[in-house]
Write a protein that holds these residues in place. Structure first.
Motif, mmCIF file in Angstrom:
data_model
loop_
_atom_site.group_PDB
_atom_site.id
_atom_site.type_symbol
_atom_site.label_atom_id
_atom_site.label_comp_id
_atom_site.label_asym_id
_atom_site.label_seq_id
_atom_site.Cartn_x
_atom_site.Cartn_y
_atom_site.Cartn_z
ATOM 1 N N ASN A 1 16.369 -49.915 48.488
ATOM 2 C CA ASN A 1 17.336 -50.685 48.204
ATOM 3 C C ASN A 1 18.706 -49.959 47.990
ATOM 4 N N ARG A 2 18.639 -48.858 47.322
ATOM 5 C CA ARG A 2 19.947 -47.983 47.023
ATOM 6 C C ARG A 2 20.044 -46.933 47.909
ATOM 7 N N GLY A 3 19.377 -46.792 48.787
ATOM 8 C CA GLY A 3 19.570 -45.514 49.797
ATOM 9 C C GLY A 3 19.141 -44.393 49.484
ATOM 10 N N LEU A 4 18.046 -44.506 48.621
ATOM 11 C CA LEU A 4 17.340 -43.315 47.987
ATOM 12 C C LEU A 4 15.869 -43.203 48.413
ATOM 13 N N TYR A 5 15.294 -42.060 48.200
ATOM 14 C CA TYR A 5 13.951 -41.775 48.579
ATOM 15 C C TYR A 5 12.954 -41.447 47.511
ATOM 16 N N VAL A 6 11.843 -41.105 47.676
ATOM 17 C CA VAL A 6 10.676 -41.138 46.915
ATOM 18 C C VAL A 6 9.944 -39.890 47.529
ATOM 19 N N ALA A 7 9.612 -38.914 46.344
ATOM 20 C CA ALA A 7 8.677 -37.720 46.625
ATOM 21 C C ALA A 7 7.144 -38.235 46.079
ATOM 22 N N ALA A 8 6.237 -37.606 46.631
ATOM 23 C CA ALA A 8 5.046 -37.960 46.232
ATOM 24 C C ALA A 8 4.216 -36.452 45.894
ATOM 25 N N HIS A 9 3.842 -36.465 44.640
ATOM 26 C CA HIS A 9 2.864 -35.351 44.263
ATOM 27 C C HIS A 9 1.483 -35.844 44.998
ATOM 28 N N ALA A 10 1.034 -34.842 45.793
ATOM 29 C CA ALA A 10 -0.054 -35.410 46.475
ATOM 30 C C ALA A 10 -0.937 -33.898 46.823
ATOM 31 N N HIS A 11 -2.084 -33.879 46.392
ATOM 32 C CA HIS A 11 -2.969 -32.762 46.921
ATOM 33 C C HIS A 11 -4.123 -32.986 47.938
ATOM 34 N N GLY A 12 -4.840 -34.067 47.781
ATOM 35 C CA GLY A 12 -5.807 -34.459 48.780
ATOM 36 C C GLY A 12 -5.300 -35.409 49.701
ATOM 37 N N ALA A 13 -6.144 -35.174 50.883
ATOM 38 C CA ALA A 13 -5.742 -36.062 52.169
ATOM 39 C C ALA A 13 -5.485 -37.573 52.168
ATOM 40 N N SER B 1 8.986 -37.141 51.019
ATOM 41 C CA SER B 1 8.311 -35.815 51.003
ATOM 42 C C SER B 1 6.932 -35.856 50.374
ATOM 43 N N ILE B 2 6.131 -34.915 50.694
ATOM 44 C CA ILE B 2 4.923 -34.709 50.029
ATOM 45 C C ILE B 2 4.968 -33.370 49.278
ATOM 46 N N GLU B 3 4.531 -33.301 48.049
ATOM 47 C CA GLU B 3 4.805 -32.104 47.332
ATOM 48 C C GLU B 3 3.266 -31.607 46.979
ATOM 49 N N HIS B 4 3.220 -30.282 47.238
ATOM 50 C CA HIS B 4 2.251 -29.353 46.977
ATOM 51 C C HIS B 4 1.258 -29.512 48.112
ATOM 52 N N ALA B 5 0.381 -30.670 48.473
ATOM 53 C CA ALA B 5 -0.281 -30.656 49.307
ATOM 54 C C ALA B 5 -1.495 -29.485 49.782
ATOM 55 N N ALA B 6 -2.032 -29.106 48.176
ATOM 56 C CA ALA B 6 -3.001 -28.283 48.446
ATOM 57 C C ALA B 6 -4.219 -28.249 49.163
ATOM 58 N N LEU B 7 -4.660 -29.600 49.400
ATOM 59 C CA LEU B 7 -5.968 -29.923 50.122
ATOM 60 C C LEU B 7 -5.721 -30.481 51.442
ATOM 61 N N LEU B 8 -4.468 -30.380 52.062
ATOM 62 C CA LEU B 8 -4.045 -31.343 53.359
ATOM 63 C C LEU B 8 -5.028 -30.858 54.227
ATOM 64 N N ASN B 9 -5.456 -31.889 55.186
ATOM 65 C CA ASN B 9 -6.241 -31.477 56.380
ATOM 66 C C ASN B 9 -5.336 -31.823 57.636
ATOM 67 N N GLN B 10 -6.258 -31.568 58.807
ATOM 68 C CA GLN B 10 -5.487 -31.710 60.105
ATOM 69 C C GLN B 10 -5.025 -33.168 60.408
ATOM 70 N N ASP B 11 -5.671 -34.179 59.779
ATOM 71 C CA ASP B 11 -5.133 -35.544 59.884
ATOM 72 C C ASP B 11 -3.985 -35.752 59.095
ATOM 73 N N SER B 12 -3.959 -35.156 58.074
ATOM 74 C CA SER B 12 -2.724 -35.634 57.298
ATOM 75 C C SER B 12 -1.648 -34.758 57.986
ATOM 76 N N ILE B 13 -1.842 -33.537 58.554
ATOM 77 C CA ILE B 13 -0.593 -32.984 59.186
ATOM 78 C C ILE B 13 -0.115 -33.573 60.396
ATOM 79 N N GLU B 14 -1.064 -34.168 61.296
ATOM 80 C CA GLU B 14 -0.676 -35.133 62.089
ATOM 81 C C GLU B 14 0.121 -36.406 61.685
ATOM 82 N N LEU B 15 -0.206 -36.735 60.836
ATOM 83 C CA LEU B 15 0.315 -38.052 60.150
ATOM 84 C C LEU B 15 1.751 -37.798 59.519
ATOM 85 N N MET B 16 2.028 -36.684 59.012
ATOM 86 C CA MET B 16 3.276 -36.523 58.492
ATOM 87 C C MET B 16 4.105 -35.925 59.542
ATOM 88 N N LYS B 17 3.518 -35.301 60.511
ATOM 89 C CA LYS B 17 4.535 -34.950 61.846
ATOM 90 C C LYS B 17 4.930 -36.397 62.520
#
Length: 443
Positions: A248-260, A273-289
């Motif tokens: 609503n104010r033209g701003l964004y959200v960053a998410a601390h997230a490790h697991g898929a 943006s996703i911060e850290h993503a220590a445990l991301l998997n291929q499904d998460s990678i494809e979704l982010m892309k």
């Protein structure tokens, strides 16, 4: 006290502070820099010696340097390579968690976090980082630090601040997780919110207090008591409430997230943006892309915690820290190779401040090309912050955020750990004895 009276007193305080800290108040300068070479980050190659003209804090001209045309007043960096000022999109300037038991935030008064931030902001700027996104600071200390830097009261990078992290009860941002049930944690250091309505109100409160971004904890964390890094925290709908309020104010959200599961919830909710993503998997990678979501992977903090410090990781179920770090680095490289936008973030605070450039070497060692590693801290980071028209490359019209190093960072990226000249918005903050420069320095 009436609101107008309060504002009058605040204005007076700013004037007094400006007088007390006069050595830190700096103004953009008009200048010409004679660069031995400069990095074309888009094409990933060095350009020959050039004269770079600066007016009112922006680059106004870039011309090939000829020995006969070098103005006598030019800043002589003919023995150096110029790069755009670096950008770190995940810092905690008001936090020194890397000190371990020596850092006990429960014993500190709220103003101490801002004072610590002043010291760390200077370290980060002099290391060549002219812009940062400061995420999840207690008591809105990062927002106050941002304003102090912008007013010229203290030296530091240009700051985009999230305010405190928004977390569920018992989540990564809940400071009192270790307390017995008979105790009630009421600290406003972070913001605890449960359910769509509470998250929405928390987002509105943060925006009311001047946050540039919002940060939510979409999973547990490695450094928080009783949470599970791989387990999702908020639902899609809860995260979406924060995303909507920011949008609503033209701003964004960053998410601390490790697991898929938490990563996928955050992406579905529309985070930037996703911060850290220590445990991301291929499904998460494809979704982010697919959704164009940026990955901010803090290899430096991970390496510092898992490898550089002497910790016993057996209680966490890890074979050893090096193996865990290598596994994380491989997942980051996999995401980058798949086309996920990789933005440079160090989690400074979890690792020592002022050492952010060490992450470039870790990225290259993991298998990322030097040019891509540098782009992550310039072009890609600028795009994440929405300042790509102002920062991220040496081009006419962009901010005069410039750093200088000896050597070629495309062949030896570690030269970025020894920045000898720092200019932000046309103001020189660092000029070593080997780099002549001129003007005011914050050293």
């Amino acid at each position: 006290m009436t609101i107008p009276a309060r504002r009058t007193l605040l204005a007076a305080a700013v004037v007094i502070a400006a007088e007390l800290f006069a050595p830190c108040v700096v103004h953009a300068q008009d200048a010409t820099i004679h660069a031995g070479a400069y990095l074309d980050v888009q094409r990933g190659r060095l350009r020959a010696a050039a004269l770079i003209s600066i007016e009112d804090g922006r680059i106004t001209g870039i011309e090939p340097a000829k020995n006969t045309d070098i103005p006598a007043e030019a800043i002589d960096l003919s023995g150096y390579t110029l790069l755009p000022g670096l950008i770190d999109v995940h810092t905690h300037l008001c936090d020194n968690t890397h000190l371990g038991e020596e850092w006990d935030p429960w014993t500190l008064g709220a103003p101490a976090f801002g004072i610590i931030g002043v010291a760390n902001a200077k370290k980060v700027l002099l290391a060549g980082f002219t812009t940062v996104r400061n995420v999840s600071e207690p008591f809105f200390a990062g927002v106050a630090l941002r304003d102090a830097v912008a007013e010229g009261l203290v030296p530091g990078p240009r700051i985009y601040a999230t305010g405190p992290m928004i977390s569920m009860t018992g989540g990564h941002g809940d400071w009192g997780n270790w307390m017995g049930p008979q105790h009630d944690d009421t600290t406003p250091a972070e913001k605890i919110a449960d359910g769509v309505d509470e998250v929405r109100k928390a987002a509105r409160t943060h925006l009311k207090h001047g946050a540039d971004w919002l940060k939510v904890a979409a999973t547990g964390g490695f450094a928080s008591h009783g949470t599970i890094p791989g387990a999702a925290s908020y639902t899609v709908e809860e995260i979406e409430a924060a995303v909507q309020e920011a949008a609503n104010r033209g701003l964004y959200v960053a998410a601390h997230a490790h697991g898929a599961a938490g990563i996928n919830n955050a992406v579905a909710a529309g985070v930037r943006s996703i911060e850290h993503a220590a445990l991301l998997n291929q499904d998460s990678i494809e979704l982010m892309k697919e959704h164009g979501v940026f990955l901010v992977a803090d290899l430096l903090a991970a390496h510092y915690d898992l490898v550089a410090t002497d910790k016993d990781w057996s209680e966490k179920g890890y074979a050893d820290g090096q193996t865990e770090y290598d596994s994380y680095a491989a997942r980051v490289v996999n995401a980058h190779s798949a086309g996920v936008k990789l933005a440079f973030g160090t989690d400074a605070g979890a690792s020592p401040h002022g050492r952010g450039a060490e992450q470039f070497g870790l990225m290259v060692a993991a298998g990322i090309a030097p040019a891509d590693a540098i782009r992550s801290a310039t072009l890609v980071a600028a795009e994440l912050l929405g300042i790509e028209n102002d920062a991220g490359s040496i081009e006419i019209g962009k901010w005069a955020d410039l750093i200088a190093v000896k050597g070629d960072p495309l062949t030896d990226v570690t030269v970025l750990t020894d920045v000898e000249f720092v200019m932000k918005a046309g103001v020189i903050y660092k000029a070593s004895t080997r780099s002549p420069g001129h003007g005011q320095s914050a050293e």
